[in-house]
Design a protein around this motif. Structure first.
Motif, PDB file in Angstrom:
ATOM      1  N   LYS A  80     -44.929 -22.262 -68.648  1.00  8.13           N
ATOM      2  CA  LYS A  80     -44.039 -23.327 -69.140  1.00  8.13           C
ATOM      3  C   LYS A  80     -44.842 -24.593 -69.389  1.00  8.13           C
ATOM      4  CE  LYS A  80     -40.847 -24.846 -66.277  1.00  8.13           C
ATOM      5  NZ  LYS A  80     -39.564 -24.863 -65.506  1.00  8.13           N
ATOM      6  N   ASP A 225     -44.149 -20.855 -59.977  1.00  6.83           N
ATOM      7  CA  ASP A 225     -42.901 -21.630 -59.954  1.00  6.83           C
ATOM      8  C   ASP A 225     -43.111 -22.947 -59.198  1.00  6.83           C
ATOM      9  OD1 ASP A 225     -39.938 -21.799 -60.371  1.00  6.83           O
ATOM     10  OD2 ASP A 225     -39.941 -21.772 -58.185  1.00  6.83           O
ATOM     11  N   LYS A 231     -41.759 -19.758 -66.393  1.00  4.72           N
ATOM     12  CA  LYS A 231     -40.628 -19.950 -67.298  1.00  4.72           C
ATOM     13  C   LYS A 231     -39.325 -19.579 -66.605  1.00  4.72           C
ATOM     14  CE  LYS A 231     -42.988 -19.654 -71.746  1.00  4.72           C
ATOM     15  NZ  LYS A 231     -43.073 -18.973 -73.058  1.00  4.72           N
ATOM     16  N   SER A 232     -38.245 -20.222 -67.039  1.00  2.00           N
ATOM     17  CA  SER A 232     -36.957 -20.132 -66.353  1.00  2.00           C
ATOM     18  C   SER A 232     -36.313 -18.748 -66.444  1.00  2.00           C
ATOM     19  CB  SER A 232     -35.993 -21.185 -66.904  1.00  2.00           C
ATOM     20  OG  SER A 232     -35.846 -21.040 -68.309  1.00  2.00           O
ATOM     21  N   ASN A 233     -36.785 -17.879 -67.351  1.00  2.00           N
ATOM     22  CA  ASN A 233     -36.181 -16.554 -67.474  1.00  2.00           C
ATOM     23  C   ASN A 233     -36.629 -15.594 -66.369  1.00  2.00           C
ATOM     24  OD1 ASN A 233     -38.672 -16.847 -69.043  1.00  2.00           O
ATOM     25  ND2 ASN A 233     -38.418 -14.681 -69.554  1.00  2.00           N
TER      26      ASN A 233
END
Length: 322
Positions: A80, A225, A231-233
């Motif tokens: 991200k 994280d 990434k948020s998925n």
């Protein structure tokens, strides 16, 4: 885009938001065929940390290779923010021949930082340390237990390092094993440069264990994280059990040669005098009980059916951090 935002690596320029696969070309085989070690680079459009993820320093440690393969295949390595560099197989020579060492007989993890005019293994170490490692803010290095010795999933770090302690707890492996940095190892060389490394150990050579690979992949997601790079998925799971911190340990070695059958598995709390396994002979005339010399936590078991006197068969803690 400013020049400082461009990653210059192995003769290739990789800008923010770009992906690249570059070749870590060190030497040719004796047939003159080129051996290319692919390095997979993924960069976000948003600046951030650079995480280097490596495996396969020993060619027989396929479990670690599988962890990095999954990280790439699932797209976890597409950040991200920042940059993720993956090297699934550093010792591709050993991986091809299903051998732990390099063709020159050297253990790559005992020749760092290497030299550009040294042995084949030394040259690989030198190129890794001069052209790739300096870009990293954090390294996740995946290993496997040697031979038939099955390691419980663990993070190895040195004691009294606040950053490493925090990252190791975030990774969430069942065990944190405080061990000294070995001279001329990859971990020790990076430590001297001030680059934090989490060394993951799990499973055994020439074997892919689903529980171990899941632990490695999930731990990587937790660290990414934490750094704001995942990434948020992707879902981030909590560790299934609380972490055991091993400060001191000892190997139990075989007092006899023979056929070996352990009856305790890794991640087991044992008591002094517990029967951990049996050593027998093929003729049914001998049966030796291997007993625990102290209370402790069992985190490595030799799964070879045939052992020799002096072989390491069980690794147990002698001191846990309370």
């Amino acid at each position: 885009m400013s020049e400082k935002e461009i990653l210059h690596i192995l003769g290739t320029k990789v800008a923010l938001g770009e992906s690249a696969k570059v070749s870590f070309n060190v030497a040719k085989l004796h047939t003159q065929n080129t051996i290319d070690v692919p390095i997979i680079i993924e960069r976000s459009k948003k600046p951030g940390p650079t995480v280097l993820i490596t495996a396969g320093i020993h060619g027989d440690e396929v479990n670690g290779v599988e962890i990095v393969r999954q990280i790439i295949a699932k797209g976890i390595n597409k950040p991200k923010k920042g940059t993720i560099i993956c090297i699934p197989v550093i010792n591709v020579f050993g991986f091809i021949h299903m051998d732990r060492e390099f063709p020159d007989g050297r253990d790559l993890n005992r020749v760092f930082p290497g030299g550009k005019n040294g042995s084949l293994a030394s040259r690989v170490a030198n190129k890794l340390m001069t052209e790739i490692v300096p870009h990293a803010d954090l390294i996740l290095d995946f290993h496997t237990g040697g031979a038939d010795r099955f390691n419980a999933a663990q993070i190895r770090i040195v004691k009294n390092e606040v950053v490493l302690d925090e990252l190791a707890e975030i990774f969430g492996a069942p065990i944190i094993y405080y061990s000294k940095n070995l001279n001329k190892s990859f971990r020790n060389t990076c430590y001297k440069l001030g680059i934090p490394m989490l060394l993951f150990e799990g499973g055994k050579s020439f074997n892919i264990d689903k529980t171990i690979t899941n632990t490695g992949v999930n731990g990587t997601k937790r660290v990414l994280d934490h750094l704001g790079m995942l990434k948020s998925n992707f879902k981030v799971s909590k560790p299934k059990k609380s972490c055991v911190k091993i400060v001191e340990s000892k190997w139990i070695r075989a007092n006899h040669s023979g056929m070996f059958k352990p009856n305790k598995s890794v991640n087991t709390i044992i008591k002094k005098g517990d029967v951990l396994g049996h050593i027998t002979d093929p003729y049914g005339s001998f049966n030796h009980f291997v007993k625990a010399p102290n209370d402790g936590y069992l985190f490595n078991v030799n799964e070879s059916p045939i052992i020799y006197q002096g072989d390491a068969i069980f690794h147990i803690s002698t001191k846990l951090e309370s």
